[in-house]
Motif scaffolding. Structure first.
Motif, mmCIF file in Angstrom:
data_model
loop_
_atom_site.group_PDB
_atom_site.id
_atom_site.type_symbol
_atom_site.label_atom_id
_atom_site.label_comp_id
_atom_site.label_asym_id
_atom_site.label_seq_id
_atom_site.Cartn_x
_atom_site.Cartn_y
_atom_site.Cartn_z
ATOM 1 N N ILE A 110 0.944 -1.093 0.080
ATOM 2 C CA ILE A 110 0.035 -0.038 -0.202
ATOM 3 C C ILE A 110 0.805 1.157 -0.028
ATOM 4 O O ILE A 110 1.651 1.568 0.984
ATOM 5 C CB ILE A 110 -1.150 -0.075 1.273
ATOM 6 N N PRO A 111 0.797 1.994 -0.925
ATOM 7 C CA PRO A 111 1.503 3.433 -0.885
ATOM 8 C C PRO A 111 1.108 4.379 -0.038
ATOM 9 O O PRO A 111 -0.111 4.522 0.239
ATOM 10 C CB PRO A 111 1.276 4.035 -2.453
ATOM 11 N N LEU A 112 2.038 4.662 0.823
ATOM 12 C CA LEU A 112 1.890 5.729 1.934
ATOM 13 C C LEU A 112 2.598 7.061 1.491
ATOM 14 O O LEU A 112 3.531 7.166 1.132
ATOM 15 C CB LEU A 112 2.618 5.245 3.365
ATOM 16 N N HIS A 113 1.811 8.228 1.664
ATOM 17 C CA HIS A 113 2.104 9.424 1.177
ATOM 18 C C HIS A 113 2.468 10.228 2.614
ATOM 19 O O HIS A 113 1.273 10.466 3.427
ATOM 20 C CB HIS A 113 1.481 10.085 0.321
ATOM 21 N N LEU A 114 3.617 10.587 3.233
ATOM 22 C CA LEU A 114 3.725 11.212 4.186
ATOM 23 C C LEU A 114 3.962 12.856 3.911
ATOM 24 O O LEU A 114 4.786 13.177 3.205
ATOM 25 C CB LEU A 114 4.964 10.961 5.120
#
Length: 328
Positions: A241-245
């Motif tokens: 799952i891509p996570l954008h911080l």
């Protein structure tokens, strides 16, 4: 106005709304927490049906979605209101108001417009919280699906189970904003609850493409413990799952200084121990590229433009053959 879905009559002329977990009990002539669902003579009406406060054609990466038709464009629509009260709201001019400038766009017209833009893949429901625009989003998404368009939901995920289940068959991708990873943070700074958001992520990740965004605010939700807990939970669902911080900047009712870049880099390092794809937002030319989790080959370069480097047409790393979680 349009009669709303998911409500029932209560005592003394009040109505109870079941769209989101606030489950507002609304008196005659009053609106719920979101400001957009009103009790009119004992019936619940939505005030923002077909009212578009913001629209435009955006790169899909602005949603942000990095693994869903990268490099494409998407017609984006937003409305008024929200079911949260984020003190750091980035779209407060439309999200934290009851009324404001808007144009009328029917679902049919929205689909027509989406099809008219060259290179456009579909419709994104975004800018403010689309789930309180539920009736319009449902009808538009259903129509767009029939016309071969993609539907993207950019949401805070604060919705009850039944409305989400009814909408998901028409949604192709979601970016879900997990604003922090403690109930205390949600209660104090969001005026909501973390648990329903967790349930939305877990349910949606089984039905459509999902990416997650978390805005890191110094001293509030950026501790190493919080980042580790968030990324471990996501990794337990799907490691890819891509996570954008995203880096916080002062806005609306919050004037804390911007999140230090070093904090962002450290958070990415922590999350990358649990997740294959971790990106940094609001930092120029930093942490935007996609690499193969196995051999670290550069797959997609994002430096103002999107360039495919080591990604094959069938969505695999051209160097080692690793299958990449990407919709093309």
């Amino acid at each position: 106005m349009k009669e709303a879905l998911f409500w029932e009559t209560a005592e003394d002329g009040r109505v109870k709304c079941f769209l989101c977990p606030h489950n507002c009990l609304i008196s005659e002539g009053k609106s719920g927490f979101c400001r957009q669902r009103k009790n009119v003579k004992g019936k619940l009406y939505t005030l923002n049906y077909g009212r578009v406060s913001s629209y435009g054609v955006d790169p899909i990466e602005k949603k942000p979605l990095y693994h869903f038709y990268p490099g494409s464009l998407i017609f984006s629509l937003g409305t008024l209101g929200c079911n949260f009260r984020c003190r750091f709201c980035q779209n407060w001019q439309i999200a934290q108001v009851e009324d404001g400038p808007a144009v009328g766009i029917t679902p049919e017209r929205a689909a027509e417009l989406a099809r008219s833009f060259k290179g456009n893949i579909g419709i994104a429901y975004t800018y403010s919280e689309p789930l309180i625009w539920y009736e319009y989003v449902l009808e538009t998404a259903r129509l767009a699906k029939q016309k071969g368009l993609k539907n993207v939901l950019v949401t805070n995920g604060f919705v009850n189970e039944k409305p989400l289940k009814d909408l998901l068959p028409y949604i192709d991708a979601m970016n879900i904003d997990v604003k922090g990873f403690t109930r205390e943070f949600y209660k104090e700074y969001i005026k909501g609850d973390l648990s329903p958001v967790i349930e939305t992520v877990e349910r949606a990740s089984k039905e459509c493409h999902v990416e997650i965004t978390t805005l890191l605010i110094p001293g509030l939700n950026d501790s190493e413990e919080d980042i580790r807990a968030l990324s471990r939970w996501l990794g337990s669902l799907k490691r890819d799952i891509p996570l954008h911080l995203t880096r916080y900047f002062p806005n609306y009712k919050m004037d804390l200084p911007p999140t230090p870049v070093e904090t962002m880099k450290k958070a990415r390092e922590i999350a990358a121990a649990e997740l294959d794809y971790v990106y940094l937002g609001n930092i120029r030319n930093e942490g935007n590229n996609t690499y193969c989790p196995r051999c670290r080959t550069l797959l997609i370069e994002r430096t103002g433009t999107v360039k495919f480097q080591g990604l094959s047409q069938n969505g695999k790393c051209s160097n080692c053959g690793r299958e990449i979680n990407i919709v093309m």
